[in-house]
Design an enzyme around this catalytic site. Structure first.
Site, PDB file in Angstrom:
ATOM      1  N   ARG A   1       0.825  -1.217   0.000  1.00  0.00           N
ATOM      2  CA  ARG A   1       0.000   0.000   0.000  1.00  0.00           C
ATOM      3  C   ARG A   1       0.859   1.267   0.000  1.00  0.00           C
ATOM      4  NH1 ARG A   1      -2.294  -2.636   4.804  1.00  0.00           N
ATOM      5  NH2 ARG A   1      -1.472  -0.859   5.963  1.00  0.00           N
TER       6      ARG A   1
ATOM      7  N   CYS B   1       1.539  35.829   4.605  1.00  0.00           N
ATOM      8  CA  CYS B   1       0.134  36.193   4.814  1.00  0.00           C
ATOM      9  C   CYS B   1      -0.779  35.078   4.301  1.00  0.00           C
ATOM     10  CB  CYS B   1      -0.187  37.485   4.069  1.00  0.00           C
ATOM     11  SG  CYS B   1       0.982  38.825   4.371  1.00  0.00           S
ATOM     12  N   MET B   2      -2.075  35.291   4.386  1.00  0.00           N
ATOM     13  CA  MET B   2      -3.022  34.268   3.938  1.00  0.00           C
ATOM     14  C   MET B   2      -2.940  34.054   2.425  1.00  0.00           C
ATOM     15  SD  MET B   2      -7.161  34.142   4.329  1.00  0.00           S
ATOM     16  CE  MET B   2      -7.172  34.472   6.070  1.00  0.00           C
ATOM     17  N   ASP B   3      -2.760  35.152   1.682  1.00  0.00           N
ATOM     18  CA  ASP B   3      -2.843  35.068   0.225  1.00  0.00           C
ATOM     19  C   ASP B   3      -1.611  35.579  -0.504  1.00  0.00           C
ATOM     20  OD1 ASP B   3      -5.724  34.535   0.669  1.00  0.00           O
ATOM     21  OD2 ASP B   3      -5.688  36.637   1.268  1.00  0.00           O
TER      22      ASP B   3
ATOM     23  N   TYR C   1       2.943  41.729   8.191  1.00  0.00           N
ATOM     24  CA  TYR C   1       2.322  41.713   9.521  1.00  0.00           C
ATOM     25  C   TYR C   1       3.351  41.518  10.624  1.00  0.00           C
ATOM     26  CZ  TYR C   1      -2.267  40.846   7.329  1.00  0.00           C
ATOM     27  OH  TYR C   1      -3.409  40.929   6.602  1.00  0.00           O
TER      28      TYR C   1
HETATM   29  C1  LIG Z   1      -1.798   6.316   4.624  1.00  0.00           C
HETATM   30  C2  LIG Z   1      -1.766   4.835   4.684  1.00  0.00           C
HETATM   31  C3  LIG Z   1      -0.885   4.108   3.874  1.00  0.00           C
HETATM   32  C4  LIG Z   1       0.183   4.766   3.023  1.00  0.00           C
HETATM   33  O1  LIG Z   1       1.194   5.265   3.855  1.00  0.00           O
HETATM   34  P1  LIG Z   1       2.543   5.860   3.234  1.00  0.00           P
HETATM   35  O2  LIG Z   1       3.440   6.009   4.399  1.00  0.00           O
HETATM   36  O3  LIG Z   1       2.179   7.152   2.614  1.00  0.00           O
HETATM   37  O4  LIG Z   1       3.022   4.858   2.248  1.00  0.00           O
HETATM   38  C5  LIG Z   1      -0.980   2.730   3.889  1.00  0.00           C
HETATM   39  N1  LIG Z   1      -1.897   2.111   4.677  1.00  0.00           N
HETATM   40  C6  LIG Z   1      -2.737   2.779   5.470  1.00  0.00           C
HETATM   41  C7  LIG Z   1      -3.704   2.020   6.325  1.00  0.00           C
HETATM   42  C8  LIG Z   1      -2.708   4.157   5.515  1.00  0.00           C
HETATM   43  O5  LIG Z   1      -3.526   4.811   6.329  1.00  0.00           O
END
Ligand SMILES: *Cc1c(COP(=O)(O)O)cnc(C)c1O
Length: 384
Positions: A231, A322-324, A275
């Site tokens: 992931r 600043c904000m913008d 600011y």
């Molecule tokens: C965000 C997340 C990832 C990815 O994490 P990275 O460190 O960006 O690779 C994988 N698994 C879960 C459950 C996440 O919440």
């Protein structure tokens, strides 16, 4: 390079001199580099928080196009946005959910993270009443203490799933708390705990659902954790999760954040800028104003340390952001209205990275990327 604007932002792109340019080909190369490294494991691009600032829908469609077989988001709404944009690839919502949200998951064919016995019952009940089967991934807490059933009491939950008629257990997963560290002992302990939970299926000779645990840190540093799915979030976007992590896979950042000079002036000594009047020069200097601010995600906490690139040279941001708008001291150099200013990206030999912004702001690259907000139009570059 062909420039293709997102249809809903094209007018805003024209109106605002500030853009985030997303190079989709770089995302493709990063995806392929990760896929090449993890071999058999499936790569699930993580698209939460507007795809780490890169644009949820466009990146989601792109990942589908280049062959991703499953996508991950944090929230139900993110999954629904992808479905409404025409993404048909399986999507897993990784975060904690409310039982009352279940019907929406089922309507939009989103895979649900089930993190407790109670949630399992709620999902089973909702699916039964709608006459459908819910796709579920079970979340095991092996040391993050965020969501998930604890590894030491997971067996009961796994047992209960066997009795659910309207729940299809597609996957089982856990999440690392320290996979991007130098010291991998904590990550290895979490992995062992997860593997122990998985023995449930072996012991009962049941097919094991898709197992996944590896985030970017673990993809880079812990091959034993790759299992069936990885992931990657931040790594997909070409940024390493920490300074300590081993850079075992080469990736490249995909965004360039630019703006243009909107004002030029000479500031006299004893005439403080912005600011709070915290900054002034002891000699006359040329100062330009840039139409970006903390309201875009250019953190105010970077006041006094941030730099930008103009004409291939670095200059300091002066005075409070600043904000913008913010101001830049170009000393005796010249810059004109409309000249390009690079906030993140490279020009000539100079490059400013999101890691550098994170350092100036006292935060991590994740927070920099996910805070570039929707007021900044995204423009997409794609050649292939
Ligand atoms: C965000 C997340 C990832 C990815 O994490 P990275 O460190 O960006 O690779 C994988 N698994 C879960 C459950 C996440 O919440």
């Amino acid at each position: 390079m062909a420039v293709s604007n997102h249809p809903t932002i094209s007018t805003r792109v024209a109106l605002r001199p500030t853009h985030v340019l997303v190079d989709l080909d770089k995302l493709t190369r990063n995806y392929k580099a990760i896929q090449g490294a993890v071999g058999e494991a499936m790569v699930m691009p993580i698209l939460k928080a507007n795809a780490y600032g890169h644009g949820l829908v466009r990146v989601g469609l792109h990942m589908q196009e280049i062959g991703a077989r499953m996508l991950g988001v944090a929230y139900l709404e993110e999954g629904i946005l992808l479905r409404e944009a025409g993404v048909t690839t399986p999507i897993l919502v990784l975060g904690g959910i409310l039982g009352s949200q279940t019907p929406l998951f089922l309507q939009h064919d989103l895979a649900i993270t089930v993190s407790s016995q109670q949630k399992l019952e709620q999902v089973e009940e909702a699916a039964a009443s709608m006459g459908v089967r819910a796709r579920v991934h079970l979340k095991i807490d092996t040391g993050m203490e965020r969501i998930g059933v604890h590894y030491y009491s997971a067996e009961e939950l796994l047992e209960s799933t066997l009795k659910c008629k309207h729940v299809e257990i597609k996957g089982i997963f856990s999440h690392f708390a320290n996979a991007d560290a130098k010291d991998m002992r904590s990550a290895k302990l979490q992995l062992e705990r997860f593997q122990e939970v998985l023995r449930f299926y072996e012991k009962r000779s049941l097919p094991t659902p898709l197992r996944h645990m590896a985030n970017s840190g673990a993809i880079l540093q812990l091959p034993e954790s790759w299992m069936d799915i990885v992931r990657p979030g931040i790594l997909l976007y070409g940024v390493y999760p920490s300074a300590d992590v081993q850079r075992t896979i080469a990736v490249e950042p995909a965004i360039t954040w630019t703006s243009r000079v909107v004002y030029f002036k000479v500031v006299r000594p004893d005439h403080p800028v912005s600011y709070g009047s915290n900054w002034q020069s002891d000699h006359p200097v040329r100062v330009v104003t840039i139409p970006v601010g903390y309201g875009d995600g250019y953190f105010r906490s970077m006041s006094g340390s941030a730099q930008v690139i103009i004409h291939g040279k670095r200059y300091p941001v002066v005075g409070t952001i600043c904000m913008d708008q913010f101001m830049v001291n170009i000393e005796q150099d010249s810059a004109f209205n409309e000249d390009e200013v690079i906030l993140v990206g490279k020009n000539g030999n100079e490059r400013i990275t999101v890691e550098e912004l994170a350092g100036w702001a006292g935060t991590i690259p994740y927070e920099v990327l996910t805070n570039i907000n929707t007021r900044v139009p995204r423009v997409y570059l794609q050649d292939q």
